[in-house]
Scaffold this active site. Structure first.
Site, PDB file in Angstrom:
ATOM      1  N   GLY A   1       2.895  -2.495   5.034  1.00 59.52           N
ATOM      2  CA  GLY A   1       2.945  -2.423   3.573  1.00 59.52           C
ATOM      3  C   GLY A   1       3.357  -1.031   3.125  1.00 59.52           C
ATOM      4  O   GLY A   1       4.132  -0.864   2.171  1.00 59.52           O
TER       5      GLY A   1
ATOM      6  N   ASN B   1      -6.657  -1.689  -4.885  1.00 57.52           N
ATOM      7  CA  ASN B   1      -7.389  -1.873  -3.634  1.00 57.52           C
ATOM      8  C   ASN B   1      -8.858  -1.469  -3.730  1.00 57.52           C
ATOM      9  O   ASN B   1      -9.693  -1.993  -3.019  1.00 57.52           O
ATOM     10  CB  ASN B   1      -6.716  -1.093  -2.512  1.00 57.52           C
ATOM     11  CG  ASN B   1      -6.395   0.334  -2.892  1.00 57.52           C
ATOM     12  OD1 ASN B   1      -5.806   0.576  -3.946  1.00 57.52           O
ATOM     13  ND2 ASN B   1      -6.784   1.275  -2.065  1.00 57.52           N
TER      14      ASN B   1
ATOM     15  N   GLN C   1      -2.602  -5.899  -1.945  1.00 53.61           N
ATOM     16  CA  GLN C   1      -3.948  -6.451  -2.112  1.00 53.61           C
ATOM     17  C   GLN C   1      -3.941  -7.827  -2.768  1.00 53.61           C
ATOM     18  O   GLN C   1      -4.866  -8.606  -2.570  1.00 53.61           O
ATOM     19  CB  GLN C   1      -4.804  -5.498  -2.961  1.00 53.61           C
ATOM     20  CG  GLN C   1      -5.162  -4.206  -2.267  1.00 53.61           C
ATOM     21  CD  GLN C   1      -6.151  -4.407  -1.122  1.00 53.61           C
ATOM     22  OE1 GLN C   1      -6.951  -5.338  -1.123  1.00 53.61           O
ATOM     23  NE2 GLN C   1      -6.088  -3.530  -0.131  1.00 53.61           N
TER      24      GLN C   1
ATOM     25  N   SER D   1       1.646  -6.944   2.997  1.00 52.44           N
ATOM     26  CA  SER D   1       1.223  -6.553   4.333  1.00 52.44           C
ATOM     27  C   SER D   1       0.409  -7.678   4.950  1.00 52.44           C
ATOM     28  O   SER D   1      -0.556  -8.146   4.354  1.00 52.44           O
ATOM     29  CB  SER D   1       0.375  -5.286   4.238  1.00 52.44           C
ATOM     30  OG  SER D   1      -0.110  -4.950   5.511  1.00 52.44           O
ATOM     31  N   ALA D   2       0.798  -8.129   6.160  1.00 54.21           N
ATOM     32  CA  ALA D   2       0.205  -9.337   6.758  1.00 54.21           C
ATOM     33  C   ALA D   2      -1.292  -9.211   7.020  1.00 54.21           C
ATOM     34  O   ALA D   2      -2.033 -10.170   6.856  1.00 54.21           O
ATOM     35  CB  ALA D   2       0.933  -9.682   8.060  1.00 54.21           C
ATOM     36  N   HIS D   3      -1.738  -8.018   7.417  1.00 53.60           N
ATOM     37  CA  HIS D   3      -3.145  -7.925   7.853  1.00 53.60           C
ATOM     38  C   HIS D   3      -4.139  -8.008   6.706  1.00 53.60           C
ATOM     39  O   HIS D   3      -5.349  -8.049   6.932  1.00 53.60           O
ATOM     40  CB  HIS D   3      -3.376  -6.674   8.706  1.00 53.60           C
ATOM     41  CG  HIS D   3      -3.455  -5.390   7.947  1.00 53.60           C
ATOM     42  ND1 HIS D   3      -4.662  -4.772   7.690  1.00 53.60           N
ATOM     43  CD2 HIS D   3      -2.508  -4.601   7.406  1.00 53.60           C
ATOM     44  CE1 HIS D   3      -4.440  -3.650   7.029  1.00 53.60           C
ATOM     45  NE2 HIS D   3      -3.143  -3.523   6.840  1.00 53.60           N
TER      46      HIS D   3
ATOM     47  N   CYS E   1     -16.605  12.098   1.270  1.00 49.59           N
ATOM     48  CA  CYS E   1     -16.981  12.149   2.676  1.00 49.59           C
ATOM     49  C   CYS E   1     -16.316  11.053   3.478  1.00 49.59           C
ATOM     50  O   CYS E   1     -16.194  11.155   4.686  1.00 49.59           O
ATOM     51  CB  CYS E   1     -18.489  12.044   2.821  1.00 49.59           C
ATOM     52  SG  CYS E   1     -19.270  13.624   2.557  1.00 49.59           S
TER      53      CYS E   1
END
Lengths: 150, 392
Positions: free
Chosen positions: B73, B153, B181, B201-203, B327
């Site tokens: 992506g 996201n 997303q 994006s495939a994942h 953090c």
């Protein structure tokens, strides 16, 4: 990023969390804007630290270094405690990830701030006396961190 | 360590569905031919890619020749933005985007600024929304590209893409949307939305990592990003990731088929979690919009505590989640998205993102609500900020 087992132990089972109502020295360092604040309470008798407690707003490393710092100062004279470096705190925790080294700075500064508060109360230093601690600005703390990166 | 394992970070990545893996496997060991070759096993690979392209095109309302497979992506975003900028730089050097884009867009725009382009970063309201009016007002005679994410996201806010697309089309300005997303969560038709370029994006939709796609409307000019062979009709060189491409298409096909059911299920889990957190934990703030929000996204700020501590404690209870705290970002500042919606630093540091997916159940929410209030309370008891509030 990986924390050592010792960091995780001190994070999950922090030693000396809390307040000391009749503390002889209290020091607070850090800033909510930076995402970490440490407040350290010391009980001091004849210049020896007999008890230490802390409250911390911060990440896992901030909690663990606070916990370790209170452990390290207990039983030490104030002069000995003032010599505790951020490195010593980090080493006692079997190391910290590089991005978390500023947390150990904060612990060192919290010890110094609490002892300075004690000295002020005793009249050993003036009200505007030597503040060794970074006085609550992100930049101060991050400055140290950048030094370590170099 | 907990015996429970509850994954609530589907916006970070999703597990590959068994059917997707099954579809991919033959393309590793049996049909390994290079799609650019003339012999049989090469042609088989080529055919698989073209079928995948047809599937993706059909689902998003495009033509197969408008779909280009990429390595991620992020690559799709980089290609769309740099490619459109460089191809149109003689026309103008102004780009419009928002202040809450993913870093794949934001840092690409910042890079282009260093190359002499001018970028307008539109501010968002407290829910993370931009308005079509804001976009229209920002358009200049030298504007060459508008890039606005479909859904955020971190906070899940869904932008008015169709309205923005209409304006961009009327003004004749190229419109890109980062739909990484949104894809798989919301039905997307590029023709209805007047989108010129779209990244996926495939994942993020139960496909494999390392493969994405960029939709490029016919006629949109882009400079090439990867130079080399003649793959992807000469526009994106590099031997095709055949198993990945097959996996992407299979995953998208399944997502499309189950969309309504999936959406309904995630929305129920989301709304229940939001309601229970608001009921059981004081000093919280829901980040993002209540309705215009991705079905599986929950994002809260818990006052007086810090996000990484929260994540570590949840992890020890077997719950995987995410935060916008500095953090966890590896930088000194908390999430740019949370700052952009007006959160002060300390509240941004104390954020928690939970993103639901396929395998989550109501029992997962039961368990979450069993452990979360305790953890928050425990950290608050340790916090000097909470002490101040209690003593007030």
């Amino acid at each position: 990023m990986m924390y050592s087992e010792k960091v995780m132990d001190h994070f999950m089972n922090p030693r000396n969390v809390g307040e000391i109502a009749d503390a002889d020295g209290v020091g607070q360092v850090g800033n909510p804007k930076c995402g970490d604040i440490m407040k350290m309470y010391l009980k001091i008798e004849n210049d020896v630290i007999t008890d230490a407690k802390f409250k911390t707003f911060g990440c896992g490393a901030a909690v663990a270094t606070s916990s370790m710092a209170t452990e390290l100062v207990k039983g030490k004279t104030i002069d000995e405690a003032l010599k505790i470096t951020n490195q010593a705190v980090a080493e006692a925790l079997d190391g910290l990830p590089p991005v978390k080294m500023h947390c150990s700075n904060l612990a060192e500064e919290a010890i110094k701030a609490a002892i300075n508060d004690y000295k002020r109360r005793k009249g050993l230093i003036g009200d505007n006396g030597d503040c060794d601690a970074c006085c609550m600005r992100c930049e101060d703390i991050h400055h140290h961190m950048n030094d370590e990166d170099e | 360590m907990s015996t429970r394992n509850i994954y609530l970070d589907h916006a970070a990545t999703t597990p590959v569905k068994p059917e997707v893996l099954e579809a991919m496997l033959p393309w590793f060991t049996e049909n390994y031919g290079n799609p650019s070759t003339v012999y049989s096993i090469g042609r088989t690979s080529k055919k698989a890619i073209e079928e995948a392209r047809e599937t993706v095109a059909r689902i998003i309302g495009a033509e197969p020749r408008e779909i280009f497979f990429t390595g991620s992506g992020t690559e799709a975003d980089n290609w769309a933005i740099k490619g459109a900028a460089y191809a149109n730089m003689k026309k103008g050097k102004h780009i419009i985007t928002t202040s809450i884009e993913h870093h794949a867009v934001l840092h690409t725009c910042q890079y282009l600024e260093s190359e002499g382009f001018e970028v307008t970063y539109l501010p968002v309201d407290e829910y993370g929304l931009v308005t079509p009016e804001q976009v229209e007002a920002a358009i200049r005679p030298d504007t060459i590209l508008i890039s606005i994410m479909f859904a955020n996201n971190e906070i899940g806010t869904i932008q008015p893409i169709a309205e923005i697309g209409k304006i961009a089309r009327e003004k004749g300005i190229c419109f890109h949307t980062d739909a990484v997303q949104a894809m798989g969560n919301i039905r997307i038709n590029v023709s209805e939305l007047n989108v010129d370029m779209l990244s996926m994006s495939a994942h993020k939709f139960y496909g494999p990592k390392g493969v994405g796609a960029l939709y490029i409307r016919k006629g949109v000019k882009l400079t090439s990003f990867m130079h080399g062979g003649a793959q992807e009709r000469g526009r994106r060189a590099s031997t095709e990731n055949v198993p990945g491409i097959v996996g992407l298409a299979k995953a998208l096909e399944l997502a499309d088929k189950n969309m309504d059911e999936y959406n309904k299920k995630l929305t129920a889990l989301r709304d229940r979690t939001i309601a229970e957190i608001e009921k059981k934990i004081p000093f919280v703030r829901l980040n993002g919009h209540r309705e215009k929000r991705l079905p599986g996204n929950v994002n809260f700020s818990f006052e007086f505590i810090e996000g990484e501590s929260l994540l570590l404690m949840l992890d020890l209870k077997g719950i995987a989640a995410s935060s916008g705290s500095a953090c966890t970002s590896g930088s000194l500042d908390p999430s740019h998205v949370l700052l952009a919606i007006g959160l002060p630093h300390e509240k941004a540091h104390g954020s928690l993102r939970l993103t639901f997916g396929e395998e989550n159940t109501d029992e997962d929410v039961d368990y979450l609500m069993e452990v979360l209030p305790e953890i928050v309370q425990r950290l608050r008891e340790m916090s000097p900020l909470y002490e101040e509030v209690r003593n007030r």
